[in-house]
Design a protein around this motif. Structure first.
Motif, PDB file in Angstrom:
ATOM      1  N   LEU A   1      -1.787 -32.676  13.513  1.00  0.00           N
ATOM      2  CA  LEU A   1      -0.458 -32.692  12.906  1.00  0.00           C
ATOM      3  C   LEU A   1      -0.284 -33.943  12.051  1.00  0.00           C
ATOM      4  O   LEU A   1      -0.804 -35.012  12.388  1.00  0.00           O
ATOM      5  N   ARG A   2       0.465 -33.810  10.970  1.00  0.00           N
ATOM      6  CA  ARG A   2       0.711 -34.949  10.094  1.00  0.00           C
ATOM      7  C   ARG A   2       2.082 -35.551  10.375  1.00  0.00           C
ATOM      8  O   ARG A   2       3.030 -34.848  10.741  1.00  0.00           O
ATOM      9  N   PHE A   3       2.162 -36.864  10.165  1.00  0.00           N
ATOM     10  CA  PHE A   3       3.389 -37.623  10.389  1.00  0.00           C
ATOM     11  C   PHE A   3       3.749 -38.336   9.094  1.00  0.00           C
ATOM     12  O   PHE A   3       2.899 -38.946   8.448  1.00  0.00           O
ATOM     13  N   TYR A   4       5.028 -38.258   8.713  1.00  0.00           N
ATOM     14  CA  TYR A   4       5.509 -38.898   7.492  1.00  0.00           C
ATOM     15  C   TYR A   4       6.669 -39.831   7.827  1.00  0.00           C
ATOM     16  O   TYR A   4       7.509 -39.505   8.678  1.00  0.00           O
ATOM     17  N   ALA A   5       6.719 -40.956   7.165  1.00  0.00           N
ATOM     18  CA  ALA A   5       7.868 -41.858   7.231  1.00  0.00           C
ATOM     19  C   ALA A   5       8.438 -41.972   5.823  1.00  0.00           C
ATOM     20  O   ALA A   5       7.720 -42.315   4.879  1.00  0.00           O
ATOM     21  N   VAL A   6       9.729 -41.664   5.696  1.00  0.00           N
ATOM     22  CA  VAL A   6      10.383 -41.623   4.384  1.00  0.00           C
ATOM     23  C   VAL A   6      11.507 -42.652   4.377  1.00  0.00           C
ATOM     24  O   VAL A   6      12.335 -42.681   5.281  1.00  0.00           O
ATOM     25  N   SER A   7      11.556 -43.475   3.350  1.00  0.00           N
ATOM     26  CA  SER A   7      12.583 -44.515   3.260  1.00  0.00           C
ATOM     27  C   SER A   7      13.805 -44.011   2.496  1.00  0.00           C
ATOM     28  O   SER A   7      13.737 -43.023   1.752  1.00  0.00           O
TER      29      SER A   7
ATOM     30  N   LYS B   1      15.809 -42.023  -4.841  1.00  0.00           N
ATOM     31  CA  LYS B   1      15.251 -42.388  -6.141  1.00  0.00           C
ATOM     32  C   LYS B   1      15.777 -41.444  -7.210  1.00  0.00           C
ATOM     33  O   LYS B   1      15.795 -40.226  -7.038  1.00  0.00           O
ATOM     34  N   HIS B   2      16.199 -42.022  -8.321  1.00  0.00           N
ATOM     35  CA  HIS B   2      16.749 -41.249  -9.444  1.00  0.00           C
ATOM     36  C   HIS B   2      17.911 -40.344  -9.016  1.00  0.00           C
ATOM     37  O   HIS B   2      18.158 -39.304  -9.641  1.00  0.00           O
ATOM     38  N   ASP B   3      18.596 -40.722  -7.950  1.00  0.00           N
ATOM     39  CA  ASP B   3      19.768 -39.963  -7.459  1.00  0.00           C
ATOM     40  C   ASP B   3      19.420 -38.517  -7.104  1.00  0.00           C
ATOM     41  O   ASP B   3      20.257 -37.625  -7.185  1.00  0.00           O
ATOM     42  N   ARG B   4      18.188 -38.273  -6.662  1.00  0.00           N
ATOM     43  CA  ARG B   4      17.820 -36.897  -6.342  1.00  0.00           C
ATOM     44  C   ARG B   4      18.603 -36.361  -5.149  1.00  0.00           C
ATOM     45  O   ARG B   4      18.823 -35.145  -5.040  1.00  0.00           O
ATOM     46  N   HIS B   5      19.028 -37.249  -4.239  1.00  0.00           N
ATOM     47  CA  HIS B   5      19.839 -36.790  -3.105  1.00  0.00           C
ATOM     48  C   HIS B   5      21.177 -36.252  -3.573  1.00  0.00           C
ATOM     49  O   HIS B   5      21.707 -35.282  -3.008  1.00  0.00           O
ATOM     50  N   ARG B   6      21.747 -36.864  -4.622  1.00  0.00           N
ATOM     51  CA  ARG B   6      23.024 -36.378  -5.165  1.00  0.00           C
ATOM     52  C   ARG B   6      22.844 -35.022  -5.847  1.00  0.00           C
ATOM     53  O   ARG B   6      23.699 -34.134  -5.736  1.00  0.00           O
ATOM     54  N   PHE B   7      21.731 -34.868  -6.553  1.00  0.00           N
ATOM     55  CA  PHE B   7      21.483 -33.593  -7.222  1.00  0.00           C
ATOM     56  C   PHE B   7      21.252 -32.482  -6.193  1.00  0.00           C
ATOM     57  O   PHE B   7      21.737 -31.359  -6.357  1.00  0.00           O
ATOM     58  N   ALA B   8      20.549 -32.804  -5.113  1.00  0.00           N
ATOM     59  CA  ALA B   8      20.330 -31.814  -4.051  1.00  0.00           C
ATOM     60  C   ALA B   8      21.655 -31.393  -3.432  1.00  0.00           C
ATOM     61  O   ALA B   8      21.882 -30.206  -3.162  1.00  0.00           O
TER      62      ALA B   8
ATOM     63  N   ARG C   1      16.367 -20.829  -3.603  1.00  0.00           N
ATOM     64  CA  ARG C   1      14.913 -20.921  -3.696  1.00  0.00           C
ATOM     65  C   ARG C   1      14.275 -19.702  -4.369  1.00  0.00           C
ATOM     66  O   ARG C   1      13.103 -19.422  -4.173  1.00  0.00           O
ATOM     67  N   GLN C   2      15.066 -19.024  -5.205  1.00  0.00           N
ATOM     68  CA  GLN C   2      14.491 -17.998  -6.066  1.00  0.00           C
ATOM     69  C   GLN C   2      13.833 -18.649  -7.277  1.00  0.00           C
ATOM     70  O   GLN C   2      12.943 -18.066  -7.902  1.00  0.00           O
ATOM     71  N   LEU C   3      14.295 -19.855  -7.602  1.00  0.00           N
ATOM     72  CA  LEU C   3      13.646 -20.738  -8.560  1.00  0.00           C
ATOM     73  C   LEU C   3      13.355 -22.038  -7.841  1.00  0.00           C
ATOM     74  O   LEU C   3      13.942 -22.339  -6.802  1.00  0.00           O
ATOM     75  N   THR C   4      12.464 -22.837  -8.408  1.00  0.00           N
ATOM     76  CA  THR C   4      12.176 -24.124  -7.782  1.00  0.00           C
ATOM     77  C   THR C   4      11.716 -25.127  -8.837  1.00  0.00           C
ATOM     78  O   THR C   4      11.583 -24.800 -10.018  1.00  0.00           O
ATOM     79  N   PHE C   5      11.486 -26.350  -8.390  1.00  0.00           N
ATOM     80  CA  PHE C   5      11.071 -27.441  -9.275  1.00  0.00           C
ATOM     81  C   PHE C   5       9.549 -27.526  -9.315  1.00  0.00           C
ATOM     82  O   PHE C   5       8.883 -27.418  -8.283  1.00  0.00           O
ATOM     83  N   LYS C   6       9.034 -27.766 -10.486  1.00  0.00           N
ATOM     84  CA  LYS C   6       7.576 -27.826 -10.629  1.00  0.00           C
ATOM     85  C   LYS C   6       7.002 -29.128 -10.077  1.00  0.00           C
ATOM     86  O   LYS C   6       5.898 -29.144  -9.509  1.00  0.00           O
ATOM     87  N   ASN C   7       7.746 -30.231 -10.211  1.00  0.00           N
ATOM     88  CA  ASN C   7       7.211 -31.531  -9.809  1.00  0.00           C
ATOM     89  C   ASN C   7       8.065 -32.251  -8.769  1.00  0.00           C
ATOM     90  O   ASN C   7       7.549 -32.758  -7.787  1.00  0.00           O
ATOM     91  N   ARG C   8       9.387 -32.300  -8.987  1.00  0.00           N
ATOM     92  CA  ARG C   8      10.280 -32.988  -8.044  1.00  0.00           C
ATOM     93  C   ARG C   8      11.713 -32.573  -8.332  1.00  0.00           C
ATOM     94  O   ARG C   8      12.009 -32.007  -9.404  1.00  0.00           O
ATOM     95  N   VAL C   9      12.589 -32.852  -7.381  1.00  0.00           N
ATOM     96  CA  VAL C   9      13.992 -32.472  -7.521  1.00  0.00           C
ATOM     97  C   VAL C   9      14.656 -33.375  -8.556  1.00  0.00           C
ATOM     98  O   VAL C   9      14.903 -34.558  -8.318  1.00  0.00           O
TER      99      VAL C   9
ATOM    100  N   LEU D   1       6.461 -30.812  -0.297  1.00  0.00           N
ATOM    101  CA  LEU D   1       7.637 -31.628   0.000  1.00  0.00           C
ATOM    102  C   LEU D   1       7.314 -33.116  -0.129  1.00  0.00           C
ATOM    103  O   LEU D   1       8.105 -33.888  -0.686  1.00  0.00           O
ATOM    104  N   ALA D   2       6.165 -33.531   0.363  1.00  0.00           N
ATOM    105  CA  ALA D   2       5.772 -34.935   0.275  1.00  0.00           C
ATOM    106  C   ALA D   2       5.642 -35.382  -1.177  1.00  0.00           C
ATOM    107  O   ALA D   2       6.026 -36.507  -1.531  1.00  0.00           O
ATOM    108  N   SER D   3       5.125 -34.504  -2.034  1.00  0.00           N
ATOM    109  CA  SER D   3       4.993 -34.866  -3.447  1.00  0.00           C
ATOM    110  C   SER D   3       6.359 -35.015  -4.092  1.00  0.00           C
ATOM    111  O   SER D   3       6.546 -35.864  -4.964  1.00  0.00           O
ATOM    112  N   TRP D   4       7.329 -34.201  -3.682  1.00  0.00           N
ATOM    113  CA  TRP D   4       8.694 -34.333  -4.193  1.00  0.00           C
ATOM    114  C   TRP D   4       9.285 -35.686  -3.831  1.00  0.00           C
ATOM    115  O   TRP D   4      10.062 -36.259  -4.600  1.00  0.00           O
ATOM    116  N   LEU D   5       8.928 -36.200  -2.652  1.00  0.00           N
ATOM    117  CA  LEU D   5       9.518 -37.447  -2.147  1.00  0.00           C
ATOM    118  C   LEU D   5       8.636 -38.662  -2.402  1.00  0.00           C
ATOM    119  O   LEU D   5       8.963 -39.770  -1.963  1.00  0.00           O
ATOM    120  N   ASP D   6       7.513 -38.459  -3.083  1.00  0.00           N
ATOM    121  CA  ASP D   6       6.591 -39.561  -3.399  1.00  0.00           C
ATOM    122  C   ASP D   6       6.074 -40.259  -2.150  1.00  0.00           C
ATOM    123  O   ASP D   6       6.004 -41.498  -2.084  1.00  0.00           O
TER     124      ASP D   6
END
Length: 235
Positions: free
Chosen positions: A109-115, A121-128, A181-189, A209-214
């Motif tokens: 299993l993989r473990f991720y820590a996200v800050s 970054k770039h206000d992606r949380h607001r856009f989401a 999720r009928q459409l999605t982002f090619k690189n990040r939100v 998902l990890a690539s979206w969050l860098d």
């Protein structure tokens, strides 16, 4: 709803606990901080994600018990564990993350820590959060079909503005399709990213998902910064 192993919502809770009921996820999700709520909203946009489970289990580590913030289940049946922390506290928790990653890694299993910095970054949380407001809209079937027909003819993807103009629809309809999720982002939100169909994405499961969050999977041998302190067991 999957019940957390550590109870988050109770009468004596002195903080705000978020309960997110997002249609694209299998059941509601509890989040005990605004950064955790931001993470859930971003994860809910990822087409590979089936469910987000808060406080999923308790790991028995050498220095005590540790409960990760989230387990994510993917449509492929793969799972991974995610921790959300303030960037200023990463060094303090690095030994804990190392041991958690090592133990989970032995189980494949993989473990991720996200800050908070990565999440916002770039206000992606607001856009989401904005996109989720349109999840329950009921746009016309004709408008949806025009958008999907147009995007099928553009395998490399299109910016939101271009898709709005070419399909002659309001941007709110595109927001709805992204939230569902009928459409999605090619690189990040991002409102500036290319929009495409989920089945055209090259990445899958937690890698997407990890690539979206860098972020990348946490390495069990990650070093400790000079200002790190010995971690204390989470309650």
């Amino acid at each position: 709803m999957n019940a957390p192993v550590r109870r988050l919502i109770k009468p004596t809770t002195p903080r705000t606990v978020h309960l997110l009921n997002i249609r694209s996820l299998a059941s509601p999700v509890q989040a005990e901080a605004s950064t955790e709520a931001d993470f859930v909203r971003l994860a809910a946009l990822c087409p590979t994600v089936r469910q987000v489970v808060a406080q999923p289990c308790t790991l028995q580590l050498s220095s005590g018990q540790y409960t990760p913030d989230f387990l994510i289940e993917f449509h492929s049946s793969e799972t991974s564990y995610w921790e959300i922390k303030l960037a200023s506290r990463f060094d303090q928790y690095r030994p804990l993350f190392n041991e958690a990653a090592q133990q989970l890694g032995k189980q494949g299993l993989r473990f991720y820590a996200v800050s908070n910095v990565s999440l916002r970054k770039h206000d992606r949380h607001r856009f989401a959060a904005l996109l989720q407001r349109y999840e329950r809209d009921q746009p016309s079937a004709a408008g949806i079909e025009r958008v999907l027909d147009r995007i099928r003819s553009e395998p490399l993807g299109l910016p939101i503005r271009a898709l709005v103009e070419l399909a002659s629809v309001p941007c709110e309809l595109i927001y709805h399709l992204l939230a569902r999720r009928q459409l999605t982002f090619k690189n990040r939100v991002s409102p500036d990213d290319l929009i495409t169909l989920p089945n055209l994405l090259e990445k899958s499961d937690d890698v997407l998902l990890a690539s979206w969050l860098d972020v990348s999977p946490w390495r069990a041998d990650a070093g400790i910064g000079p200002g790190a302190a010995r971690w204390k067991t989470c309650p």
